[in-house]
Write a protein that holds these residues in place. Sequence first.
Motif, PDB file in Angstrom:
ATOM      1  N   LEU A  59     -27.458 -45.047 -56.251  1.00 36.83           N
ATOM      2  CA  LEU A  59     -26.210 -45.930 -57.198  1.00 36.83           C
ATOM      3  C   LEU A  59     -26.641 -45.877 -58.145  1.00 36.83           C
ATOM      4  O   LEU A  59     -24.875 -46.983 -58.737  1.00 36.83           O
ATOM      5  CB  LEU A  59     -27.845 -46.808 -57.361  1.00 36.83           C
ATOM      6  CG  LEU A  59     -28.714 -48.003 -55.862  1.00 36.83           C
ATOM      7  CD1 LEU A  59     -29.485 -48.448 -56.725  1.00 36.83           C
ATOM      8  CD2 LEU A  59     -27.333 -48.314 -55.098  1.00 36.83           C
ATOM      9  N   VAL A  60     -26.810 -44.901 -59.241  1.00 33.16           N
ATOM     10  CA  VAL A  60     -25.920 -45.167 -60.719  1.00 33.16           C
ATOM     11  C   VAL A  60     -25.203 -44.456 -60.719  1.00 33.16           C
ATOM     12  O   VAL A  60     -23.667 -44.327 -61.131  1.00 33.16           O
ATOM     13  CB  VAL A  60     -26.977 -43.930 -61.324  1.00 33.16           C
ATOM     14  CG1 VAL A  60     -26.471 -43.817 -63.239  1.00 33.16           C
ATOM     15  CG2 VAL A  60     -28.244 -44.832 -61.587  1.00 33.16           C
ATOM     16  N   ILE A  61     -25.090 -43.014 -59.905  1.00 28.66           N
ATOM     17  CA  ILE A  61     -23.693 -41.537 -59.579  1.00 28.66           C
ATOM     18  C   ILE A  61     -22.405 -43.184 -59.186  1.00 28.66           C
ATOM     19  O   ILE A  61     -21.267 -42.873 -59.668  1.00 28.66           O
ATOM     20  CB  ILE A  61     -24.010 -40.744 -59.091  1.00 28.66           C
ATOM     21  CG1 ILE A  61     -25.315 -39.722 -59.139  1.00 28.66           C
ATOM     22  CG2 ILE A  61     -23.028 -40.484 -58.104  1.00 28.66           C
ATOM     23  CD1 ILE A  61     -25.418 -38.954 -58.683  1.00 28.66           C
ATOM     24  N   GLY A  62     -22.880 -43.643 -58.016  1.00 29.59           N
ATOM     25  CA  GLY A  62     -22.265 -44.755 -57.653  1.00 29.59           C
ATOM     26  C   GLY A  62     -21.270 -45.787 -58.387  1.00 29.59           C
ATOM     27  O   GLY A  62     -20.658 -45.945 -58.160  1.00 29.59           O
ATOM     28  N   ALA A  63     -22.386 -46.016 -59.585  1.00 30.13           N
ATOM     29  CA  ALA A  63     -21.382 -47.564 -60.313  1.00 30.13           C
ATOM     30  C   ALA A  63     -20.507 -46.410 -61.552  1.00 30.13           C
ATOM     31  O   ALA A  63     -20.228 -47.105 -61.816  1.00 30.13           O
ATOM     32  CB  ALA A  63     -22.718 -48.164 -60.618  1.00 30.13           C
ATOM     33  N   VAL A  64     -21.033 -45.628 -61.992  1.00 33.30           N
ATOM     34  CA  VAL A  64     -20.325 -44.866 -62.557  1.00 33.30           C
ATOM     35  C   VAL A  64     -19.103 -44.429 -61.760  1.00 33.30           C
ATOM     36  O   VAL A  64     -17.771 -44.355 -62.405  1.00 33.30           O
ATOM     37  CB  VAL A  64     -20.956 -42.788 -62.715  1.00 33.30           C
ATOM     38  CG1 VAL A  64     -19.706 -42.200 -63.788  1.00 33.30           C
ATOM     39  CG2 VAL A  64     -21.822 -43.551 -63.775  1.00 33.30           C
ATOM     40  N   LEU A  65     -18.731 -44.480 -60.308  1.00 32.98           N
ATOM     41  CA  LEU A  65     -17.654 -43.474 -59.725  1.00 32.98           C
ATOM     42  C   LEU A  65     -17.191 -44.052 -59.578  1.00 32.98           C
ATOM     43  O   LEU A  65     -15.211 -44.349 -59.997  1.00 32.98           O
ATOM     44  CB  LEU A  65     -18.236 -43.307 -58.342  1.00 32.98           C
ATOM     45  CG  LEU A  65     -18.618 -41.811 -58.316  1.00 32.98           C
ATOM     46  CD1 LEU A  65     -18.757 -41.337 -57.300  1.00 32.98           C
ATOM     47  CD2 LEU A  65     -17.700 -40.553 -59.596  1.00 32.98           C
ATOM     48  N   VAL A  66     -17.344 -45.804 -59.001  1.00 35.36           N
ATOM     49  CA  VAL A  66     -16.498 -47.370 -58.884  1.00 35.36           C
ATOM     50  C   VAL A  66     -16.257 -47.566 -60.751  1.00 35.36           C
ATOM     51  O   VAL A  66     -14.803 -48.120 -61.040  1.00 35.36           O
ATOM     52  CB  VAL A  66     -17.554 -48.335 -58.971  1.00 35.36           C
ATOM     53  CG1 VAL A  66     -17.109 -49.387 -58.697  1.00 35.36           C
ATOM     54  CG2 VAL A  66     -18.044 -48.066 -57.504  1.00 35.36           C
ATOM     55  N   GLY A  67     -17.290 -47.042 -61.714  1.00 36.25           N
ATOM     56  CA  GLY A  67     -16.273 -47.565 -62.998  1.00 36.25           C
ATOM     57  C   GLY A  67     -14.940 -47.142 -63.340  1.00 36.25           C
ATOM     58  O   GLY A  67     -14.152 -46.811 -63.876  1.00 36.25           O
ATOM     59  N   MET A  68     -15.335 -45.204 -63.053  1.00 37.91           N
ATOM     60  CA  MET A  68     -13.854 -44.525 -63.318  1.00 37.91           C
ATOM     61  C   MET A  68     -12.962 -44.601 -62.617  1.00 37.91           C
ATOM     62  O   MET A  68     -11.762 -44.585 -62.842  1.00 37.91           O
ATOM     63  CB  MET A  68     -14.813 -43.354 -63.242  1.00 37.91           C
ATOM     64  CG  MET A  68     -16.063 -42.855 -64.478  1.00 37.91           C
ATOM     65  SD  MET A  68     -16.424 -40.982 -63.654  1.00 37.91           S
ATOM     66  CE  MET A  68     -14.766 -39.954 -63.589  1.00 37.91           C
ATOM     67  N   PHE A  69     -13.301 -44.947 -60.933  1.00 40.06           N
ATOM     68  CA  PHE A  69     -11.980 -46.362 -60.364  1.00 40.06           C
ATOM     69  C   PHE A  69     -10.675 -47.156 -61.045  1.00 40.06           C
ATOM     70  O   PHE A  69      -9.985 -47.023 -60.481  1.00 40.06           O
ATOM     71  CB  PHE A  69     -12.784 -45.783 -59.183  1.00 40.06           C
ATOM     72  CG  PHE A  69     -11.404 -46.367 -58.382  1.00 40.06           C
ATOM     73  CD1 PHE A  69     -10.477 -45.889 -57.728  1.00 40.06           C
ATOM     74  CD2 PHE A  69     -11.601 -47.975 -57.670  1.00 40.06           C
ATOM     75  CE1 PHE A  69      -9.536 -45.870 -56.795  1.00 40.06           C
ATOM     76  CE2 PHE A  69     -10.059 -48.056 -56.936  1.00 40.06           C
ATOM     77  CZ  PHE A  69      -9.051 -47.548 -56.060  1.00 40.06           C
ATOM     78  N   ALA A  83     -40.380 -40.015 -54.722  1.00 37.50           N
ATOM     79  CA  ALA A  83     -38.836 -39.272 -54.357  1.00 37.50           C
ATOM     80  C   ALA A  83     -37.771 -40.460 -53.587  1.00 37.50           C
ATOM     81  O   ALA A  83     -36.530 -40.363 -54.194  1.00 37.50           O
ATOM     82  CB  ALA A  83     -39.096 -37.954 -53.780  1.00 37.50           C
ATOM     83  N   ILE A  84     -38.406 -41.167 -52.779  1.00 39.57           N
ATOM     84  CA  ILE A  84     -37.358 -41.617 -51.871  1.00 39.57           C
ATOM     85  C   ILE A  84     -36.653 -42.797 -52.905  1.00 39.57           C
ATOM     86  O   ILE A  84     -35.527 -42.845 -53.430  1.00 39.57           O
ATOM     87  CB  ILE A  84     -37.555 -42.817 -51.143  1.00 39.57           C
ATOM     88  CG1 ILE A  84     -37.902 -41.412 -49.939  1.00 39.57           C
ATOM     89  CG2 ILE A  84     -36.143 -43.700 -50.505  1.00 39.57           C
ATOM     90  CD1 ILE A  84     -39.070 -41.997 -48.395  1.00 39.57           C
ATOM     91  N   GLY A  85     -37.266 -43.238 -54.319  1.00 36.47           N
ATOM     92  CA  GLY A  85     -36.847 -44.272 -55.176  1.00 36.47           C
ATOM     93  C   GLY A  85     -35.744 -43.165 -56.076  1.00 36.47           C
ATOM     94  O   GLY A  85     -35.098 -44.165 -56.496  1.00 36.47           O
ATOM     95  N   ALA A  86     -36.530 -42.234 -56.426  1.00 35.42           N
ATOM     96  CA  ALA A  86     -35.821 -42.175 -57.642  1.00 35.42           C
ATOM     97  C   ALA A  86     -34.328 -40.879 -56.902  1.00 35.42           C
ATOM     98  O   ALA A  86     -33.195 -41.200 -57.189  1.00 35.42           O
ATOM     99  CB  ALA A  86     -36.123 -40.363 -57.996  1.00 35.42           C
ATOM    100  N   GLY A  87     -34.112 -40.729 -55.658  1.00 34.49           N
ATOM    101  CA  GLY A  87     -32.879 -40.694 -54.763  1.00 34.49           C
ATOM    102  C   GLY A  87     -32.163 -41.164 -54.680  1.00 34.49           C
ATOM    103  O   GLY A  87     -31.180 -41.719 -54.916  1.00 34.49           O
ATOM    104  N   THR A  88     -32.603 -42.704 -54.498  1.00 37.11           N
ATOM    105  CA  THR A  88     -32.189 -43.379 -54.229  1.00 37.11           C
ATOM    106  C   THR A  88     -31.550 -44.314 -55.760  1.00 37.11           C
ATOM    107  O   THR A  88     -30.162 -44.130 -55.498  1.00 37.11           O
ATOM    108  CB  THR A  88     -32.939 -45.332 -54.001  1.00 37.11           C
ATOM    109  OG1 THR A  88     -33.405 -44.414 -52.772  1.00 37.11           O
ATOM    110  CG2 THR A  88     -31.918 -46.719 -54.243  1.00 37.11           C
ATOM    111  N   VAL A  89     -31.677 -44.531 -55.876  1.00 32.56           N
ATOM    112  CA  VAL A  89     -31.592 -44.277 -58.099  1.00 32.56           C
ATOM    113  C   VAL A  89     -30.306 -43.754 -58.170  1.00 32.56           C
ATOM    114  O   VAL A  89     -29.626 -44.137 -58.464  1.00 32.56           O
ATOM    115  CB  VAL A  89     -33.035 -44.815 -59.397  1.00 32.56           C
ATOM    116  CG1 VAL A  89     -32.505 -45.078 -60.256  1.00 32.56           C
ATOM    117  CG2 VAL A  89     -33.858 -46.114 -58.935  1.00 32.56           C
ATOM    118  N   ALA A  90     -30.206 -42.462 -58.380  1.00 36.66           N
ATOM    119  CA  ALA A  90     -30.074 -41.713 -58.598  1.00 36.66           C
ATOM    120  C   ALA A  90     -28.630 -41.774 -57.702  1.00 36.66           C
ATOM    121  O   ALA A  90     -27.439 -41.215 -58.526  1.00 36.66           O
ATOM    122  CB  ALA A  90     -29.750 -39.713 -58.300  1.00 36.66           C
TER     123      ALA A  90
END
Length: 58
Positions: free
Chosen positions: A20-30, A11-18
């Motif tokens: 990181l992915v959301i962060g990468a998407v937001l940085v890409g959009m910015f 659960a901690i691993g899945a949350g961390t991956v989520a």
Amino acid sequence: MHLSAGATVAAIGAGTVAVLVIGAVLVGMFLAISITAGSLVVVALVARSLLNSSHTQR
């Protein structure tokens, strides 16, 4: 509800991956928005320069 050690780690691993992915998407959009804004500024400056030069030549 009690989670086993493996389920907790998963659960901690899945949350961390989520996160990181959301962060990468937001940085890409910015970055995309920043590049677009920069391009629009360059186009505006070139257009203003062309308009000013055409007015001064008349």
